[in-house]
Motif scaffolding. Structure first.
Motif, mmCIF file in Angstrom:
data_model
loop_
_atom_site.group_PDB
_atom_site.id
_atom_site.type_symbol
_atom_site.label_atom_id
_atom_site.label_comp_id
_atom_site.label_asym_id
_atom_site.label_seq_id
_atom_site.Cartn_x
_atom_site.Cartn_y
_atom_site.Cartn_z
ATOM 1 N N PRO A 150 0.827 -1.207 0.000
ATOM 2 C CA PRO A 150 0.000 0.000 0.000
ATOM 3 C C PRO A 150 0.865 1.262 0.000
ATOM 4 C CG PRO A 150 -0.704 -1.533 1.714
ATOM 5 C CD PRO A 150 0.581 -2.066 1.146
ATOM 6 N N SER A 151 0.377 2.304 -0.660
ATOM 7 C CA SER A 151 1.104 3.571 -0.720
ATOM 8 C C SER A 151 1.088 4.259 0.635
ATOM 9 C CB SER A 151 0.477 4.493 -1.754
ATOM 10 O OG SER A 151 0.633 3.968 -3.040
ATOM 11 N N VAL A 152 2.177 4.925 0.954
ATOM 12 C CA VAL A 152 2.301 5.723 2.160
ATOM 13 C C VAL A 152 2.221 7.184 1.730
ATOM 14 C CG1 VAL A 152 3.888 6.421 4.004
ATOM 15 C CG2 VAL A 152 3.723 4.023 3.346
ATOM 16 N N PRO A 153 1.319 7.985 2.317
ATOM 17 C CA PRO A 153 1.251 9.393 1.924
ATOM 18 C C PRO A 153 2.621 10.066 2.086
ATOM 19 C CG PRO A 153 -0.609 8.833 3.322
ATOM 20 C CD PRO A 153 0.336 7.662 3.351
ATOM 21 N N SER A 154 3.044 10.788 1.039
ATOM 22 C CA SER A 154 4.350 11.432 1.079
ATOM 23 C C SER A 154 4.410 12.578 0.079
ATOM 24 C CB SER A 154 5.450 10.421 0.758
ATOM 25 O OG SER A 154 5.284 9.912 -0.554
ATOM 26 N N PHE A 155 5.337 13.492 0.324
ATOM 27 C CA PHE A 155 5.646 14.539 -0.639
ATOM 28 C C PHE A 155 7.041 15.053 -0.350
ATOM 29 C CE2 PHE A 155 3.766 16.844 2.869
ATOM 30 C CZ PHE A 155 4.507 18.009 2.974
ATOM 31 N N VAL A 156 7.564 15.868 -1.258
ATOM 32 C CA VAL A 156 8.924 16.376 -1.166
ATOM 33 C C VAL A 156 8.915 17.877 -1.385
ATOM 34 C CG1 VAL A 156 11.140 16.409 -2.383
ATOM 35 C CG2 VAL A 156 10.033 14.232 -1.909
ATOM 36 N N LEU A 157 9.723 18.582 -0.610
ATOM 37 C CA LEU A 157 10.008 19.994 -0.854
ATOM 38 C C LEU A 157 11.492 20.095 -1.152
ATOM 39 C CD1 LEU A 157 8.063 21.730 2.061
ATOM 40 C CD2 LEU A 157 7.349 21.474 -0.310
ATOM 41 N N MET A 158 11.834 20.941 -2.126
ATOM 42 C CA MET A 158 13.232 21.103 -2.482
ATOM 43 C C MET A 158 13.568 22.594 -2.442
ATOM 44 S SD MET A 158 15.366 19.747 -5.810
ATOM 45 C CE MET A 158 14.215 20.380 -6.989
ATOM 46 N N ASP A 159 14.617 22.921 -1.716
ATOM 47 C CA ASP A 159 15.107 24.289 -1.607
ATOM 48 C C ASP A 159 16.425 24.373 -2.361
ATOM 49 O OD1 ASP A 159 15.593 26.913 -0.768
ATOM 50 O OD2 ASP A 159 16.505 26.260 1.107
ATOM 51 N N THR A 197 19.518 26.763 -3.814
ATOM 52 C CA THR A 197 20.274 28.007 -3.779
ATOM 53 C C THR A 197 21.597 27.750 -4.491
ATOM 54 O OG1 THR A 197 19.306 28.563 -1.629
ATOM 55 C CG2 THR A 197 21.236 29.830 -2.322
ATOM 56 N N GLY A 198 21.764 28.359 -5.666
ATOM 57 C CA GLY A 198 22.998 28.172 -6.424
ATOM 58 C C GLY A 198 23.240 26.719 -6.753
ATOM 59 N N SER A 199 24.373 26.170 -6.263
ATOM 60 C CA SER A 199 24.735 24.784 -6.559
ATOM 61 C C SER A 199 24.352 23.825 -5.428
ATOM 62 C CB SER A 199 26.244 24.685 -6.813
ATOM 63 O OG SER A 199 26.952 25.060 -5.645
ATOM 64 N N ARG A 200 23.476 24.277 -4.519
ATOM 65 C CA ARG A 200 23.051 23.456 -3.380
ATOM 66 C C ARG A 200 21.540 23.240 -3.424
ATOM 67 N NH1 ARG A 200 21.397 25.321 2.055
ATOM 68 N NH2 ARG A 200 21.674 23.598 3.506
ATOM 69 N N ALA A 201 21.139 21.982 -3.325
ATOM 70 C CA ALA A 201 19.724 21.628 -3.236
ATOM 71 C C ALA A 201 19.518 20.865 -1.937
ATOM 72 C CB ALA A 201 19.303 20.766 -4.419
ATOM 73 N N VAL A 202 18.547 21.292 -1.155
ATOM 74 C CA VAL A 202 18.186 20.570 0.058
ATOM 75 C C VAL A 202 16.797 19.979 -0.186
ATOM 76 C CG1 VAL A 202 17.810 20.684 2.542
ATOM 77 C CG2 VAL A 202 19.519 22.175 1.472
ATOM 78 N N VAL A 203 16.704 18.657 -0.036
ATOM 79 C CA VAL A 203 15.457 17.943 -0.271
ATOM 80 C C VAL A 203 14.896 17.504 1.075
ATOM 81 C CG1 VAL A 203 14.382 15.980 -1.432
ATOM 82 C CG2 VAL A 203 16.346 17.126 -2.480
ATOM 83 N N TYR A 204 13.652 17.906 1.342
ATOM 84 C CA TYR A 204 12.947 17.499 2.561
ATOM 85 C C TYR A 204 11.881 16.495 2.149
ATOM 86 C CZ TYR A 204 15.126 21.694 4.471
ATOM 87 O OH TYR A 204 16.033 22.642 4.859
ATOM 88 N N MET A 205 11.944 15.299 2.745
ATOM 89 C CA MET A 205 11.014 14.232 2.427
ATOM 90 C C MET A 205 10.049 14.050 3.600
ATOM 91 S SD MET A 205 14.118 11.847 1.150
ATOM 92 C CE MET A 205 15.286 12.808 2.117
ATOM 93 N N TYR A 206 8.765 14.197 3.328
ATOM 94 C CA TYR A 206 7.732 14.077 4.345
ATOM 95 C C TYR A 206 6.906 12.831 4.055
ATOM 96 C CZ TYR A 206 8.659 19.022 5.247
ATOM 97 O OH TYR A 206 9.252 20.225 5.549
ATOM 98 N N ARG A 207 6.625 12.049 5.104
ATOM 99 C CA ARG A 207 5.759 10.885 4.916
ATOM 100 C C ARG A 207 4.988 10.578 6.192
ATOM 101 N NH1 ARG A 207 8.594 6.104 6.617
ATOM 102 N NH2 ARG A 207 10.712 6.692 7.143
#
Length: 183
Positions: A135-144, A146-156
């Motif tokens: 079964p699928s688990v509710p989830s989404f991603v936010l990505m910030d 800045t220049g050559s840096r990406a921060v990925v936040y994974m929510y579930r």
């Protein structure tokens, strides 16, 4: 849902939902979501999924520049086999993108390898997927970015849609590799 048949149409008929192509859509999930996102950010990009309505004007794939990154967007239903790492790697190389954002699997996955980042945000609602083994688990991603840096936040929500337990994980990715800024 195929055809965009929504709760308003079901309530008007006073019976269980049907997916008859003769039923007029009561609302357009894709259009409503896009309009909401545009109320938050004027520059919204969308690619068409296998059940999206005409409100999604994008094609199957789009490439955009964000900060120092080239980012590819693809729903994923046309990548065969679905969710296959080798097939997604091939698409990422073909598009020439640092970050590839895909979907269709309904399963959260963030992978950094070979100087590239691949993101599948999963399903925000935990919607059932006929091709999924579990079964699928509710989830989404936010990505910030800045220049050559990406921060990925994974929510579930590991306990499902009714759960109060929220898990958040973070991954830092730098252009050319993960985990550390370029030398």
């Amino acid at each position: 849902m195929r055809g965009g048949v929504g709760a308003g149409a079901w309530a008007r008929r006073g019976r269980e939902p049907t997916l008859s192509p003769r039923d007029p859509p009561a609302f357009s999930p894709s259009k409503d979501v896009l309009n909401h996102l545009r109320s938050i950010c004027a520059d919204v990009r969308a690619v068409r999924g296998d059940f999206d309505d005409a409100a999604v004007k994008g094609g199957d794939v789009e490439v955009v520049s964000i900060g120092d990154f080239r980012v590819g967007l693809c729903h994923g239903h046309a990548v065969v086999p679905w969710g296959d790492a080798s097939a997604l790697d091939l698409l990422q190389r073909r598009l020439g993108v640092d970050i590839l954002v895909t979907g269709h699997s309904h399963a959260l996955s963030v992978t950094a390898a070979g100087g590239r980042l691949r993101i599948d945000p999963g399903s925000a609602t935990g919607a059932w997927a006929p091709h999924a083994a579990a079964p699928s688990v509710p989830s989404f991603v936010l990505m910030d970015v800045t220049g050559s840096r990406a921060v990925v936040y994974m929510y579930r929500l590991p306990g499902g849609a009714g759960s109060d337990e929220l898990k958040v994980e973070k991954l830092e990715f730098f252009k050319g590799g993960a985990g550390a800024p370029p030398a």
